[in-house]
Design an enzyme around this catalytic site. Structure first.
Site, PDB file in Angstrom:
ATOM      1  N   HIS A 160      -6.073  90.408 151.494  1.00 22.37           N
ATOM      2  CA  HIS A 160      -5.204  91.325 150.757  1.00 22.37           C
ATOM      3  C   HIS A 160      -3.788  90.772 150.821  1.00 22.37           C
ATOM      4  O   HIS A 160      -3.384  90.233 151.841  1.00 22.37           O
ATOM      5  CB  HIS A 160      -5.219  92.728 151.394  1.00 22.37           C
ATOM      6  CG  HIS A 160      -4.127  93.610 150.868  1.00 22.37           C
ATOM      7  ND1 HIS A 160      -4.262  94.333 149.705  1.00 22.37           N
ATOM      8  CD2 HIS A 160      -2.857  93.819 151.306  1.00 22.37           C
ATOM      9  CE1 HIS A 160      -3.113  94.978 149.476  1.00 22.37           C
ATOM     10  NE2 HIS A 160      -2.263  94.684 150.426  1.00 22.37           N
ATOM     11  N   ASN A 201     -13.411  90.550 149.242  1.00 25.13           N
ATOM     12  CA  ASN A 201     -12.659  89.455 148.603  1.00 25.13           C
ATOM     13  C   ASN A 201     -11.710  88.765 149.573  1.00 25.13           C
ATOM     14  O   ASN A 201     -10.683  88.228 149.189  1.00 25.13           O
ATOM     15  CB  ASN A 201     -11.954  89.944 147.332  1.00 25.13           C
ATOM     16  CG  ASN A 201     -10.928  91.012 147.598  1.00 25.13           C
ATOM     17  OD1 ASN A 201     -10.790  91.502 148.731  1.00 25.13           O
ATOM     18  ND2 ASN A 201     -10.171  91.384 146.589  1.00 25.13           N
ATOM     19  N   LYS A 233      -9.282  90.216 155.549  1.00 19.67           N
ATOM     20  CA  LYS A 233     -10.118  91.420 155.606  1.00 19.67           C
ATOM     21  C   LYS A 233     -11.313  91.215 156.553  1.00 19.67           C
ATOM     22  O   LYS A 233     -11.579  90.083 156.981  1.00 19.67           O
ATOM     23  CB  LYS A 233     -10.598  91.761 154.192  1.00 19.67           C
ATOM     24  CG  LYS A 233      -9.460  92.148 153.243  1.00 19.67           C
ATOM     25  CD  LYS A 233     -10.037  92.636 151.923  1.00 19.67           C
ATOM     26  CE  LYS A 233      -8.937  93.025 150.960  1.00 19.67           C
ATOM     27  NZ  LYS A 233      -9.487  93.621 149.722  1.00 19.67           N
ATOM     28  N   TYR A 266      -4.017 102.119 151.260  1.00 19.69           N
ATOM     29  CA  TYR A 266      -4.631 102.090 149.937  1.00 19.69           C
ATOM     30  C   TYR A 266      -4.363 103.374 149.149  1.00 19.69           C
ATOM     31  O   TYR A 266      -5.115 103.690 148.222  1.00 19.69           O
ATOM     32  CB  TYR A 266      -6.136 101.847 150.070  1.00 19.69           C
ATOM     33  CG  TYR A 266      -6.500 100.384 150.314  1.00 19.69           C
ATOM     34  CD1 TYR A 266      -5.970  99.376 149.508  1.00 19.69           C
ATOM     35  CD2 TYR A 266      -7.389 100.019 151.316  1.00 19.69           C
ATOM     36  CE1 TYR A 266      -6.315  98.038 149.709  1.00 19.69           C
ATOM     37  CE2 TYR A 266      -7.743  98.680 151.514  1.00 19.69           C
ATOM     38  CZ  TYR A 266      -7.199  97.703 150.706  1.00 19.69           C
ATOM     39  OH  TYR A 266      -7.541  96.377 150.890  1.00 19.69           O
ATOM     40  N   GLU A 299       4.110  98.047 153.015  1.00 23.14           N
ATOM     41  CA  GLU A 299       2.951  97.606 153.816  1.00 23.14           C
ATOM     42  C   GLU A 299       3.387  96.976 155.135  1.00 23.14           C
ATOM     43  O   GLU A 299       2.766  97.213 156.174  1.00 23.14           O
ATOM     44  CB  GLU A 299       2.082  96.647 152.981  1.00 23.14           C
ATOM     45  CG  GLU A 299       1.446  97.375 151.801  1.00 23.14           C
ATOM     46  CD  GLU A 299       0.740  96.479 150.791  1.00 23.14           C
ATOM     47  OE1 GLU A 299       0.751  95.240 150.966  1.00 23.14           O
ATOM     48  OE2 GLU A 299       0.173  97.017 149.822  1.00 23.14           O
TER      49      GLU A 299
HETATM   50  P1  CMP Z   1      -6.948  94.501 147.523  1.00 23.64           P
HETATM   51  O1  CMP Z   1      -5.999  93.431 147.083  1.00 23.64           O
HETATM   52  O2  CMP Z   1      -7.123  94.700 148.977  1.00 23.64           O
HETATM   53  O3  CMP Z   1      -6.462  95.873 146.878  1.00 23.64           O
HETATM   54  C1  CMP Z   1      -7.338  96.883 146.496  1.00 23.64           C
HETATM   55  C2  CMP Z   1      -8.761  96.478 146.671  1.00 23.64           C
HETATM   56  O4  CMP Z   1      -9.678  97.286 146.001  1.00 23.64           O
HETATM   57  C3  CMP Z   1      -8.970  95.115 146.090  1.00 23.64           C
HETATM   58  O5  CMP Z   1      -8.366  94.152 146.897  1.00 23.64           O
HETATM   59  C4  CMP Z   1     -10.484  95.033 146.003  1.00 23.64           C
HETATM   60  O6  CMP Z   1     -11.052  94.495 147.182  1.00 23.64           O
HETATM   61  C5  CMP Z   1     -10.856  96.511 145.907  1.00 23.64           C
HETATM   62  N1  CMP Z   1     -11.506  96.817 144.639  1.00 23.64           N
HETATM   63  C6  CMP Z   1     -10.994  96.685 143.409  1.00 23.64           C
HETATM   64  N2  CMP Z   1     -11.903  97.074 142.493  1.00 23.64           N
HETATM   65  C7  CMP Z   1     -13.020  97.448 143.177  1.00 23.64           C
HETATM   66  C8  CMP Z   1     -14.277  97.948 142.803  1.00 23.64           C
HETATM   67  N3  CMP Z   1     -14.601  98.130 141.510  1.00 23.64           N
HETATM   68  N4  CMP Z   1     -15.176  98.226 143.778  1.00 23.64           N
HETATM   69  C9  CMP Z   1     -14.854  98.045 145.081  1.00 23.64           C
HETATM   70  N5  CMP Z   1     -13.650  97.583 145.496  1.00 23.64           N
HETATM   71  C10 CMP Z   1     -12.749  97.287 144.550  1.00 23.64           C
END
Ligand code: CMP
Length: 143
Positions: free
Chosen positions: A115, A112, A9, A49, A126
């Site tokens: 993905h 985080n 990311k 998403y 995807e």
């Molecule tokens: P990802 O695996 O990319 O898939 C969905 C993403 O939503 C997840 O990683 C997180 O980065 C994001 N996400 C999940 N919960 C929250 C939240 N409460 N606030 C912001 N982002 C979120």
């Protein structure tokens, strides 16, 4: 051979973690079959998403993933979808075990670092969103 979609990311790219992350999957024994450094258009982010469209953080999610370059990848190998998820660690880095990518490098649930597809159906969807068939390499004829 099972394939999955993984993406460093914008926070991971910004923090120069591409090499570290690629090295982990290479050392595990998976094969990289496609990769590109790219900026995600908003429409693609919304499709990617799509399952989170009703969530309160959807706007934030799309804003973040389109805020800077990402490193999109396709990896293949035995059980790669589930194993890559284990190597990534829990979605929220505060729950991710040390030794996992998010456990070692992540701080917040939004930023985080990585993905990864969560199922064979998401992997297929995807990969199709981010890569053309012609952008994926074939190792099967290697001698
Ligand atoms: P990802 O695996 O990319 O898939 C969905 C993403 O939503 C997840 O990683 C997180 O980065 C994001 N996400 C999940 N919960 C929250 C939240 N409460 N606030 C912001 N982002 C979120």
């Amino acid at each position: 051979m099972e394939k999955t979609f993984l993406m460093v990311k914008p926070d991971g790219v910004q923090r120069n973690l591409i090499g570290e992350i690629v090295a982990r999957f290479e050392k595990k024994g998976f094969q990289l079959v496609g990769a590109k450094l790219m900026s995600i258009p908003v429409e693609l982010a919304e499709k990617h998403y799509g399952e989170h469209k009703e969530r309160p953080f959807f706007g934030e999610l799309v804003d973040f993933i389109t805020s800077g370059p990402v490193f999109a990848m396709v990896w293949q190998g035995e059980n790669v979808i589930a194993t890559a998820r284990q190597m990534m660690g829990s979605t929220n880095p505060k729950d991710a075990a040390p030794g996992t990518i998010r456990g070692d490098f992540g701080l917040t649930v939004g930023k985080n670092v990585i993905h990864g597809s969560d199922s064979p159906a998401s992997a297929e969807r995807e990969i199709g969103l981010f890569f053309k068939e012609s952008e994926l390499v074939d190792y099967s004829k290697l001698i």
